[in-house]
Design a protein around this motif. Structure first.
Motif, PDB file in Angstrom:
ATOM      1  N   ILE A  32      -3.645 -11.778   5.358  1.00  0.00           N
ATOM      2  CA  ILE A  32      -4.781 -12.570   5.839  1.00  0.00           C
ATOM      3  C   ILE A  32      -4.839 -12.341   7.338  1.00  0.00           C
ATOM      4  O   ILE A  32      -3.909 -12.685   8.069  1.00  0.00           O
ATOM      5  N   ALA A  33      -5.914 -11.665   7.756  1.00  0.00           N
ATOM      6  CA  ALA A  33      -6.024 -11.255   9.164  1.00  0.00           C
ATOM      7  C   ALA A  33      -7.148 -12.046   9.810  1.00  0.00           C
ATOM      8  O   ALA A  33      -8.311 -11.675   9.725  1.00  0.00           O
ATOM      9  N   GLY A  34      -6.810 -13.152  10.394  1.00  0.00           N
ATOM     10  CA  GLY A  34      -7.848 -13.985  11.003  1.00  0.00           C
ATOM     11  C   GLY A  34      -8.376 -14.994   9.996  1.00  0.00           C
ATOM     12  O   GLY A  34      -7.814 -15.142   8.901  1.00  0.00           O
ATOM     13  N   GLU A  35      -9.491 -15.663  10.374  1.00  0.00           N
ATOM     14  CA  GLU A  35      -9.948 -16.795   9.564  1.00  0.00           C
ATOM     15  C   GLU A  35     -10.636 -16.391   8.276  1.00  0.00           C
ATOM     16  O   GLU A  35     -10.602 -17.111   7.294  1.00  0.00           O
ATOM     17  N   ALA A  36     -11.258 -15.209   8.284  1.00  0.00           N
ATOM     18  CA  ALA A  36     -12.065 -14.859   7.116  1.00  0.00           C
ATOM     19  C   ALA A  36     -11.947 -13.382   6.755  1.00  0.00           C
ATOM     20  O   ALA A  36     -12.895 -12.786   6.253  1.00  0.00           O
ATOM     21  N   THR A  37     -10.792 -12.801   7.013  1.00  0.00           N
ATOM     22  CA  THR A  37     -10.584 -11.388   6.675  1.00  0.00           C
ATOM     23  C   THR A  37      -9.283 -11.229   5.905  1.00  0.00           C
ATOM     24  O   THR A  37      -8.255 -11.806   6.285  1.00  0.00           O
ATOM     25  N   VAL A  38      -9.354 -10.468   4.824  1.00  0.00           N
ATOM     26  CA  VAL A  38      -8.148 -10.160   4.052  1.00  0.00           C
ATOM     27  C   VAL A  38      -8.029  -8.646   3.949  1.00  0.00           C
ATOM     28  O   VAL A  38      -9.017  -7.958   3.667  1.00  0.00           O
ATOM     29  N   GLU A  39      -6.826  -8.143   4.217  1.00  0.00           N
ATOM     30  CA  GLU A  39      -6.601  -6.692   4.127  1.00  0.00           C
ATOM     31  C   GLU A  39      -5.756  -6.371   2.902  1.00  0.00           C
ATOM     32  O   GLU A  39      -4.855  -7.127   2.545  1.00  0.00           O
ATOM     33  N   LEU A  40      -6.081  -5.243   2.302  1.00  0.00           N
ATOM     34  CA  LEU A  40      -5.333  -4.774   1.126  1.00  0.00           C
ATOM     35  C   LEU A  40      -4.601  -3.489   1.507  1.00  0.00           C
ATOM     36  O   LEU A  40      -5.209  -2.534   2.009  1.00  0.00           O
ATOM     37  N   TYR A  41      -3.290  -3.477   1.281  1.00  0.00           N
ATOM     38  CA  TYR A  41      -2.459  -2.306   1.571  1.00  0.00           C
ATOM     39  C   TYR A  41      -1.860  -1.755   0.286  1.00  0.00           C
ATOM     40  O   TYR A  41      -1.610  -2.502  -0.667  1.00  0.00           O
ATOM     41  N   ALA A  42      -1.597  -0.450   0.289  1.00  0.00           N
ATOM     42  CA  ALA A  42      -0.838   0.148  -0.814  1.00  0.00           C
ATOM     43  C   ALA A  42       0.643  -0.094  -0.548  1.00  0.00           C
ATOM     44  O   ALA A  42       1.087   0.036   0.590  1.00  0.00           O
ATOM     45  N   ASP A  43       1.377  -0.448  -1.581  1.00  0.00           N
ATOM     46  CA  ASP A  43       2.833  -0.568  -1.458  1.00  0.00           C
ATOM     47  C   ASP A  43       3.437   0.699  -2.073  1.00  0.00           C
ATOM     48  O   ASP A  43       3.643   0.787  -3.280  1.00  0.00           O
ATOM     49  N   ARG A  44       3.651   1.686  -1.205  1.00  0.00           N
ATOM     50  CA  ARG A  44       4.099   3.011  -1.701  1.00  0.00           C
ATOM     51  C   ARG A  44       5.512   2.975  -2.273  1.00  0.00           C
ATOM     52  O   ARG A  44       5.913   3.909  -2.960  1.00  0.00           O
ATOM     53  N   THR A  45       6.267   1.918  -1.995  1.00  0.00           N
ATOM     54  CA  THR A  45       7.612   1.842  -2.591  1.00  0.00           C
ATOM     55  C   THR A  45       7.486   1.655  -4.099  1.00  0.00           C
ATOM     56  O   THR A  45       8.452   1.810  -4.828  1.00  0.00           O
TER      57      THR A  45
END
Ligand SMILES: Cc1cc2nc3c(=O)[nH]c(=O)nc-3n(C[C@H](O)[C@H](O)[C@H](O)COP(=O)(O)O)c2cc1C
Length: 324
Positions: A32-45
């Motif tokens: 959760i990046a800030g008040e109204a932003t969500v980031e999606l990352y790949a979990d390469r592990t």
């Protein structure tokens, strides 16, 4: 109008994690990046080094989770604007979701319920064939993500696809590294992997079960076909074959599957034929005439109504997938 709040964003992430993923590997991380932003990352592990060296299935899985996040946001009364960040393989930030205020749709509860109820039920379908019109309707529902679903109904195309599917299963069964990797994801842990109960379900009243990738060691299944004549068959395809196409294919998969769940239809992905380069090429060239890149085949049908519901597959704890 409802406003995005941290509580709603957390709920969105939590429910998005109910999305399907290859071997239930859940190869995603959220922030959760800030008040109204969500980031999606790949979990390469969590990438499968042998079955998925390019990260195709990983990206498709993350795309499905992204679509689930968008669906939940909508149902919770938030608008979404999604930017897919890059198409470079190995880049871990996959998407940024910008949330805004919106009104929840009238069928919000039904939409959230479909997310909770959707599952991979590998048991044999009923013998009722899925009418072509139903497959077409399902395919239309999944369009609009930059990927498209194609019902494989032409007799010759279907026959070729089935042969390629059998071939892929044979190639993978002869690869000890791959079978060991696959077996390691069955009953993997309490939070991920495919539980034994969902991997090789008990024999149905119609006798015998469809072999699936997790029941391959079951000798009763050897020699039987992966598809029943009455099973519907669809493919999710893209115009290109890069990481952002895989993400889009995953979004289309998530959308299609939730539509199917609301429609009472059961979906089982068949990714082996895509994982084996030779059979993926065969599908691309011989079934889709070089026009579309197949990303996933899907078996579509109806489960017997009287059957017990399968236990839900587990998910990782929220604190393990939500970066602070
Ligand atoms: C990209 C992808 C590939 C998959 N491939 C297969 C497959 O080849 N065979 C299969 O039985 N299930 C396959 N699945 C289904 C997953 O195993 C399933 O989603 C996961 O175990 C979680 O279970 P659930 O769908 O019941 O929540 C695939 C799912 C995804 C997203």
């Amino acid at each position: 109008m409802t406003m995005p709040t941290r509580e709603r964003l957390v709920r969105m992430v939590e429910l998005a994690c109910r999305a399907p993923s290859v071997h239930n590997s859940q190869p995603w991380l959220w922030r959760i990046a800030g008040e109204a932003t969500v980031e999606l990352y790949a979990d390469r592990t969590r990438q499968l080094p042998i079955a998925d060296p390019e990260g195709r299935n990983l990206a498709i899985s993350c795309g499905a989770a992204l679509q689930h996040a968008q669906e939940v946001a909508r149902a919770l009364g938030m608008s979404t604007r999604v930017d897919l960040t890059t198409s470079a393989p190995g880049h871990d930030l996959l998407a940024r979701i910008q949330l805004g205020p919106a009104r929840a749709p009238a069928d919000a509860a039904e939409r959230l319920q479909a997310i909770e109820q959707r599952c991979t039920d590998r048991r044999r379908f009923t013998s009722w064939p899925v009418p072509e019109a139903r497959l077409t309707k399902l395919a239309e529902a999944a369009s609009g993500w930059g990927a498209y679903a194609i019902p494989v109904t032409d007799v010759t195309a279907r026959f070729r696809a089935e042969l390629l599917l059998e071939r892929a299963m044979t190639v993978q069964a002869a690869d000890p590294g791959l079978t060991a990797e696959q077996a390691s994801w069955v009953a993997h842990s309490r939070v991920d992997g495919v539980p034994a109960s969902n991997a090789a379900p008990a024999t149905s009243e119609r006798g015998g079960e469809r072999p699936n990738r997790f029941s391959h060691e079951n000798t009763d299944n050897r020699g039987s076909r992966a598809l029943e004549g009455s099973d519907g068959l669809m493919a999710i395809c893209t115009g290109h074959d890069d990481q952002s196409s895989w993400l889009r294919a995953g979004q289309a998969l998530g959308d299609l599957w939730l539509h199917a769940a609301r429609d009472g239809l059961s979906i089982v992905p068949l990714s082996q034929v895509i994982e084996v380069p030779e059979t993926r090429r065969g599908l691309h060239e011989d079934v889709f005439a070089g026009m579309a890149h197949p990303q996933l085949l899907l078996r579509v049908g109806w489960q017997e109504i009287a059957r017990t519901t399968l236990p839900r597959t587990p998910r990782r704890q929220l604190e393990d997938v939500l970066l602070t």
